[in-house]
Design a protein around this motif. Structure first.
Motif, PDB file in Angstrom:
ATOM      1  N   ALA A  25       0.833  -1.209   0.000  1.00 28.49           N
ATOM      2  CA  ALA A  25       0.000   0.000   0.000  1.00 28.49           C
ATOM      3  C   ALA A  25       0.865   1.255   0.000  1.00 28.49           C
ATOM      4  N   ALA A  26       1.929   1.253   0.799  1.00 20.54           N
ATOM      5  CA  ALA A  26       2.820   2.417   0.851  1.00 20.54           C
ATOM      6  C   ALA A  26       3.532   2.610  -0.491  1.00 20.54           C
ATOM      7  N   SER A  33      -7.042  -0.349   2.964  1.00 15.66           N
ATOM      8  CA  SER A  33      -8.445  -0.647   2.686  1.00 15.66           C
ATOM      9  C   SER A  33      -8.691  -0.740   1.178  1.00 15.66           C
ATOM     10  N   ALA A  34      -8.083   0.164   0.415  1.00 18.98           N
ATOM     11  CA  ALA A  34      -8.250   0.138  -1.040  1.00 18.98           C
ATOM     12  C   ALA A  34      -7.651  -1.140  -1.642  1.00 18.98           C
ATOM     13  N   VAL A  35      -6.506  -1.553  -1.116  1.00 21.30           N
ATOM     14  CA  VAL A  35      -5.877  -2.791  -1.597  1.00 21.30           C
ATOM     15  C   VAL A  35      -6.763  -3.980  -1.257  1.00 21.30           C
ATOM     16  N   ALA A  38      -9.867  -3.990  -3.556  1.00 24.07           N
ATOM     17  CA  ALA A  38      -9.554  -4.440  -4.919  1.00 24.07           C
ATOM     18  C   ALA A  38      -9.300  -5.946  -4.957  1.00 24.07           C
ATOM     19  N   ALA A  39      -8.562  -6.447  -3.974  1.00 25.10           N
ATOM     20  CA  ALA A  39      -8.258  -7.877  -3.949  1.00 25.10           C
ATOM     21  C   ALA A  39      -9.519  -8.704  -3.728  1.00 25.10           C
ATOM     22  N   LEU A  40     -10.373  -8.280  -2.820  1.00 23.41           N
ATOM     23  CA  LEU A  40     -11.617  -8.999  -2.548  1.00 23.41           C
ATOM     24  C   LEU A  40     -12.547  -8.959  -3.755  1.00 23.41           C
TER      25      LEU A  40
END
Length: 153
Positions: A25-26, A33-35, A38-40
């Motif tokens: 994420a960094a 949360s965005a990662v 997207a993954a889910l």
């Protein structure tokens, strides 16, 4: 811009996975949360085509192996041909070489035309060879076996 309602999901993940998530994420400059979102979404939308890709790669690998096998067969066949040709072809006298070259060029043209016709017709030598071997093994398998003492040899 109107945001869609969100639901809180709490999950526990191993510390190593959490660390990877934080680093990713960094690096991407997005929130964890965005990662996760997207993954889910990718997982649930079944946009992960790994199995299809693996099947396609497997098919490509089998085709490559078949090509390698066919190439090996052709190299061996050519080597045997050259050995036999050299063993049974006498050396030419210098005076006979020009007429032999002319004859060889004409025969090669005929050979090239024959090959072009075979390629145009389709099929392949190796496929025909396999078919002939299968047909021969079917004939051998269908022949009655001789009984001991029947006099058949």
């Amino acid at each position: 811009m109107k945001s869609t309602p969100r639901q809180l999901i709490r999950t526990y993940v191993p510390a190593a996975l959490h660390n990877k998530l934080q680093q990713y994420a960094a690096k991407k400059g997005v929130s964890k949360s965005a990662v996760n979102h997207a993954a889910l979404a990718r997982y649930l939308d079944d946009t992960n085509h790994d199995q299809a890709i693996l099947r396609k790669l497997d098919r490509i690998e089998r085709n490559q192996e078949r090509g390698q096998r066919d190439g090996d067969f052709l190299v061996e066949a050519f080597a045997v041909f050259v050995q036999i040709w050299l063993a049974h072809t006498p050396r030419l006298a210098d005076a006979d070489k020009p007429s032999a070259e002319q004859s060889a060029l004409q025969r090669f043209r005929e050979y090239a035309e024959h090959v072009a016709e075979k390629v145009t017709e389709g099929g392949s030598f190796l496929a025909d060879l396999v078919r002939e071997n299968v047909a021969e093994s079917d004939v051998v398998a269908s022949e009655p076996t001789a009984r001991p003492g029947s006099g058949a040899r």
